[in-house]
Design a protein around this motif. Structure first.
Motif, PDB file in Angstrom:
ATOM      1  N   GLU A  75      11.227 -20.102   9.829  1.00  0.00           N
ATOM      2  CA  GLU A  75      11.199 -19.683  11.224  1.00  0.00           C
ATOM      3  C   GLU A  75      12.238 -20.432  12.059  1.00  0.00           C
ATOM      4  N   ASN A  76      12.749 -21.562  11.552  1.00  0.00           N
ATOM      5  CA  ASN A  76      13.709 -22.362  12.311  1.00  0.00           C
ATOM      6  C   ASN A  76      15.112 -22.284  11.754  1.00  0.00           C
ATOM      7  N   ALA A  77      15.335 -21.406  10.803  1.00  0.00           N
ATOM      8  CA  ALA A  77      16.630 -21.364  10.129  1.00  0.00           C
ATOM      9  C   ALA A  77      17.401 -20.121  10.497  1.00  0.00           C
ATOM     10  N   GLU A  78      18.699 -20.304  10.685  1.00  0.00           N
ATOM     11  CA  GLU A  78      19.610 -19.197  10.856  1.00  0.00           C
ATOM     12  C   GLU A  78      20.634 -19.285   9.742  1.00  0.00           C
ATOM     13  N   GLY A  79      21.046 -18.156   9.238  1.00  0.00           N
ATOM     14  CA  GLY A  79      22.025 -18.160   8.165  1.00  0.00           C
ATOM     15  C   GLY A  79      21.486 -17.427   6.964  1.00  0.00           C
ATOM     16  N   SER A  80      22.054 -17.673   5.819  1.00  0.00           N
ATOM     17  CA  SER A  80      21.658 -16.943   4.631  1.00  0.00           C
ATOM     18  C   SER A  80      21.320 -17.897   3.519  1.00  0.00           C
ATOM     19  N   VAL A  81      20.655 -17.342   2.522  1.00  0.00           N
ATOM     20  CA  VAL A  81      20.275 -18.106   1.352  1.00  0.00           C
ATOM     21  C   VAL A  81      21.005 -17.502   0.168  1.00  0.00           C
ATOM     22  N   LYS A  82      21.673 -18.328  -0.578  1.00  0.00           N
ATOM     23  CA  LYS A  82      22.452 -17.801  -1.685  1.00  0.00           C
ATOM     24  C   LYS A  82      22.430 -18.770  -2.845  1.00  0.00           C
ATOM     25  N   ALA A  83      22.028 -18.241  -4.002  1.00  0.00           N
ATOM     26  CA  ALA A  83      22.046 -19.017  -5.240  1.00  0.00           C
ATOM     27  C   ALA A  83      21.352 -20.356  -5.094  1.00  0.00           C
ATOM     28  N   GLY A  84      20.182 -20.322  -4.468  1.00  0.00           N
ATOM     29  CA  GLY A  84      19.409 -21.545  -4.352  1.00  0.00           C
ATOM     30  C   GLY A  84      19.931 -22.506  -3.325  1.00  0.00           C
ATOM     31  N   ALA A 244      16.495 -10.662 -15.917  1.00  0.00           N
ATOM     32  CA  ALA A 244      15.724 -10.730 -14.667  1.00  0.00           C
ATOM     33  C   ALA A 244      16.386 -11.656 -13.649  1.00  0.00           C
ATOM     34  N   GLY A 245      17.009 -12.723 -14.125  1.00  0.00           N
ATOM     35  CA  GLY A 245      17.706 -13.630 -13.211  1.00  0.00           C
ATOM     36  C   GLY A 245      18.895 -12.967 -12.549  1.00  0.00           C
ATOM     37  N   GLU A 246      19.596 -12.110 -13.296  1.00  0.00           N
ATOM     38  CA  GLU A 246      20.731 -11.395 -12.725  1.00  0.00           C
ATOM     39  C   GLU A 246      20.266 -10.392 -11.666  1.00  0.00           C
ATOM     40  N   VAL A 247      19.133  -9.729 -11.928  1.00  0.00           N
ATOM     41  CA  VAL A 247      18.569  -8.814 -10.932  1.00  0.00           C
ATOM     42  C   VAL A 247      18.159  -9.591  -9.681  1.00  0.00           C
ATOM     43  N   LEU A 248      17.609 -10.786  -9.869  1.00  0.00           N
ATOM     44  CA  LEU A 248      17.231 -11.622  -8.733  1.00  0.00           C
ATOM     45  C   LEU A 248      18.448 -11.962  -7.882  1.00  0.00           C
ATOM     46  N   GLU A 249      19.578 -12.262  -8.519  1.00  0.00           N
ATOM     47  CA  GLU A 249      20.794 -12.565  -7.771  1.00  0.00           C
ATOM     48  C   GLU A 249      21.285 -11.350  -6.988  1.00  0.00           C
ATOM     49  N   GLU A 250      21.122 -10.161  -7.550  1.00  0.00           N
ATOM     50  CA  GLU A 250      21.491  -8.949  -6.828  1.00  0.00           C
ATOM     51  C   GLU A 250      20.614  -8.756  -5.604  1.00  0.00           C
ATOM     52  N   LEU A 251      19.338  -9.125  -5.714  1.00  0.00           N
ATOM     53  CA  LEU A 251      18.429  -9.023  -4.573  1.00  0.00           C
ATOM     54  C   LEU A 251      18.809 -10.027  -3.479  1.00  0.00           C
ATOM     55  N   VAL A 252      19.291 -11.207  -3.881  1.00  0.00           N
ATOM     56  CA  VAL A 252      19.773 -12.184  -2.903  1.00  0.00           C
ATOM     57  C   VAL A 252      20.945 -11.607  -2.117  1.00  0.00           C
ATOM     58  N   LYS A 253      21.844 -10.917  -2.804  1.00  0.00           N
ATOM     59  CA  LYS A 253      22.995 -10.305  -2.135  1.00  0.00           C
ATOM     60  C   LYS A 253      22.554  -9.142  -1.245  1.00  0.00           C
ATOM     61  N   GLU A 254      21.536  -8.415  -1.697  1.00  0.00           N
ATOM     62  CA  GLU A 254      21.056  -7.264  -0.936  1.00  0.00           C
ATOM     63  C   GLU A 254      20.290  -7.692   0.316  1.00  0.00           C
ATOM     64  N   PRO A 256      20.195 -11.102   2.001  1.00  0.00           N
ATOM     65  CA  PRO A 256      20.585 -12.523   2.062  1.00  0.00           C
ATOM     66  C   PRO A 256      19.753 -13.359   3.016  1.00  0.00           C
ATOM     67  N   HIS A 257      19.116 -12.748   4.004  1.00  0.00           N
ATOM     68  CA  HIS A 257      18.321 -13.506   4.962  1.00  0.00           C
ATOM     69  C   HIS A 257      16.840 -13.557   4.580  1.00  0.00           C
ATOM     70  N   ARG A 258      16.486 -12.907   3.480  1.00  0.00           N
ATOM     71  CA  ARG A 258      15.080 -12.812   3.120  1.00  0.00           C
ATOM     72  C   ARG A 258      14.756 -13.436   1.760  1.00  0.00           C
ATOM     73  N   VAL A 259      15.714 -13.468   0.857  1.00  0.00           N
ATOM     74  CA  VAL A 259      15.428 -13.876  -0.525  1.00  0.00           C
ATOM     75  C   VAL A 259      16.205 -15.140  -0.882  1.00  0.00           C
ATOM     76  N   GLU A 260      15.484 -16.099  -1.443  1.00  0.00           N
ATOM     77  CA  GLU A 260      16.079 -17.342  -1.944  1.00  0.00           C
ATOM     78  C   GLU A 260      15.800 -17.432  -3.436  1.00  0.00           C
ATOM     79  N   ALA A 261      16.800 -17.771  -4.222  1.00  0.00           N
ATOM     80  CA  ALA A 261      16.667 -17.778  -5.680  1.00  0.00           C
ATOM     81  C   ALA A 261      17.000 -19.140  -6.272  1.00  0.00           C
ATOM     82  N   TRP A 262      16.198 -19.533  -7.246  1.00  0.00           N
ATOM     83  CA  TRP A 262      16.457 -20.717  -8.055  1.00  0.00           C
ATOM     84  C   TRP A 262      16.378 -20.304  -9.524  1.00  0.00           C
ATOM     85  N   HIS A 263      17.278 -20.852 -10.322  1.00  0.00           N
ATOM     86  CA  HIS A 263      17.343 -20.484 -11.738  1.00  0.00           C
ATOM     87  C   HIS A 263      17.266 -21.732 -12.610  1.00  0.00           C
TER      88      HIS A 263
END
Length: 429
Positions: A75-84, A244-254, A256-263
């Motif tokens: 709730e306090n963050a602005e920006g995107s989440v990418k590749a963890g 499945a990890g590659e699909v997760l990365e595609e979801l991060v790109k799709e 970016p403000h909602r999904v955070e991924a760790w592998h």
């Protein structure tokens, strides 16, 4: 898949010997050499598995994933989440623009000290009071102004005697203004300002997913959460099984403000790897910075906003609310479906828990290598009331692969190990 070069296989064999011989430093060095060759090595039973290194960042194990001292609250963050990695800034005043802050400081009862010196000076000079042309007759009735030719009688200005009489109409207006100000002004009385009530912000929410294969399920699950709720999603990919990890990365790109991924390179324990369910779930809990942590399986699909009803009941001493609840029989065995209302346990298909309460309980048991009964163990450890909303939530479950697609012998063995701890908890309460 590309054929593994013989020298990489030799490095992996040495990695296994170093790992089983407790030479952790040597194993880590060998892992780095293997990655430099473009491969990832992971434990598989008594041996190893080699897979091509993907383009995204992969940590060697669940335990190796770094946890920040203060996880970012969504709730306090602005920006995107990418590749963890979270990128962005945290605003000084949540949801407040510069113009709104200026107006707030200029308003009666505001606190200008909340602004910087330059802003406060600008507020005082431009917002607090407009420039005025002083006209004494409007306040005192003296030094009046002629309103035009023929105004030499008593309509204003000087009378026939030469005395400055001012404008009678303005004198009356001025007197009324003065009388009104006296009737409401009590400078000798203490005035207690009324502090405006701060609006209660809704709790921040994160849906946590353990990804151990089945990319199609992951895709449907995440898109349903994004489409039907405002919750943020954090996912831990175990081994990029079946891509499945590659699909997760595609979801991060799709999203970016909602999904955070760790592998991680580890695969799930039930697949023959070393990543346990409890350890993975606790890692997600620690990576999360939200007020409410939602445990969800990728086989669970939202048909509507099933998250908000769970959040709404987390009041008073209620620390967790689930879709499906269960209670034990009198002998502690034969758990049966229960709810709506207070229950002993909620199932891991979908439940929401206050993150502070989950951390106070120590997270999920590290001994729980498989999910089954680990949700009951976690429920019994929570310091508060657990409730279930039963089947009225807009949600359904596709094939529960975590149960039906697991080796039955493994499933029964690990379920019994965890249930023995559940029985111990029931006896102690």
């Amino acid at each position: 898949m590309s054929e593994v070069p013989p020298h990489v296989t030799a490095l992996a064999e040495r990695w296994v010997r170093a790992r089983t011989g407790d030479d952790l430093a040597g194993a880590e060095t060998l892992r780095g050499e293997i990655e430099a060759e473009g491969w990832l090595v992971r434990a598989l039973g008594e041996g190893f598995d080699l897979v091509p290194r993907p383009s995204f960042e992969v940590w060697p194990t669940v335990s190796a994933v770094p946890v920040p001292e203060k996880p970012m609250n969504p709730e306090n963050a602005e920006g995107s989440v990418k590749a963890g990695r979270v990128t962005g800034t945290v605003p000084l005043e949540e949801g407040t623009s510069e113009a709104e802050r200026v107006r707030e400081a200029a308003a009666p009862g505001a606190r200008p000290e909340r602004l910087g010196d330059l802003e406060a000076e600008r507020v005082a000079g431009t917002e607090a009071a407009p420039a005025q042309e002083p006209e004494g007759v409007e306040l005192t009735g003296r030094a009046g102004k002629n309103r035009g030719p023929g105004n030499a009688s008593g309509a204003g200005g000087r009378d026939r005697t030469g005395e400055d009489r001012g404008d009678p109409e303005r004198m009356i207006e001025s007197q009324l203004l003065w009388d009104a100000s006296l009737s409401v002004s009590r400078l000798d009385e203490e005035v207690t300002p009324v502090e405006p009530e701060e609006p209660v912000a809704p709790p921040s929410v994160t849906v946590a997913l353990v990804v151990d294969g089945w990319p199609e399920d992951l895709l449907e699950c995440v898109r349903a959460v994004v489409a039907r709720t405002e919750a943020r999603i954090i996912a831990l990919d175990l081994g990029n099984v079946d891509g499945a990890g590659e699909v997760l990365e595609e979801l991060v790109k799709e999203y970016p403000h909602r999904v955070e991924a760790w592998h991680v390179a580890e695969i799930a324990h039930w697949r023959g790897g070393t990543a346990g369910w409890g350890e993975s779930r606790t890692k997600l809990l620690k990576l999360d910075g939200a007020d409410v942590h939602v445990v969800m399986e990728t086989s669970t699909i939202l048909d509507g906003d099933a998250i908000t009803p769970l959040i709404k009941v987390l009041e008073d001493d209620v620390v967790a609310a689930g879709w499906k609840g269960v209670d034990p029989g009198e002998d502690g065995h034969d758990w049966h479906e229960a709810g709506p209302g207070e229950v002993k346990g909620v199932l891991g298909h979908l439940f929401a828990v206050r993150r502070d309460a989950a951390l106070a309980a120590g997270g999920f048991s590290r001994d729980a290598r498989y999910y089954r009964n680990a949700d009951l163990e976690f429920s019994l450890l929570l310091p508060g009331t657990v409730v279930a909303l039963d089947r009225d939530l807009p949600v359904h479950q596709e094939r529960h692969r975590g149960y039906h697609d697991v080796d039955p012998a493994y499933r029964d063995r690990e379920s019994r190990r965890t249930y023995d701890r559940v029985l111990g908890l029931l006896r102690s309460t």
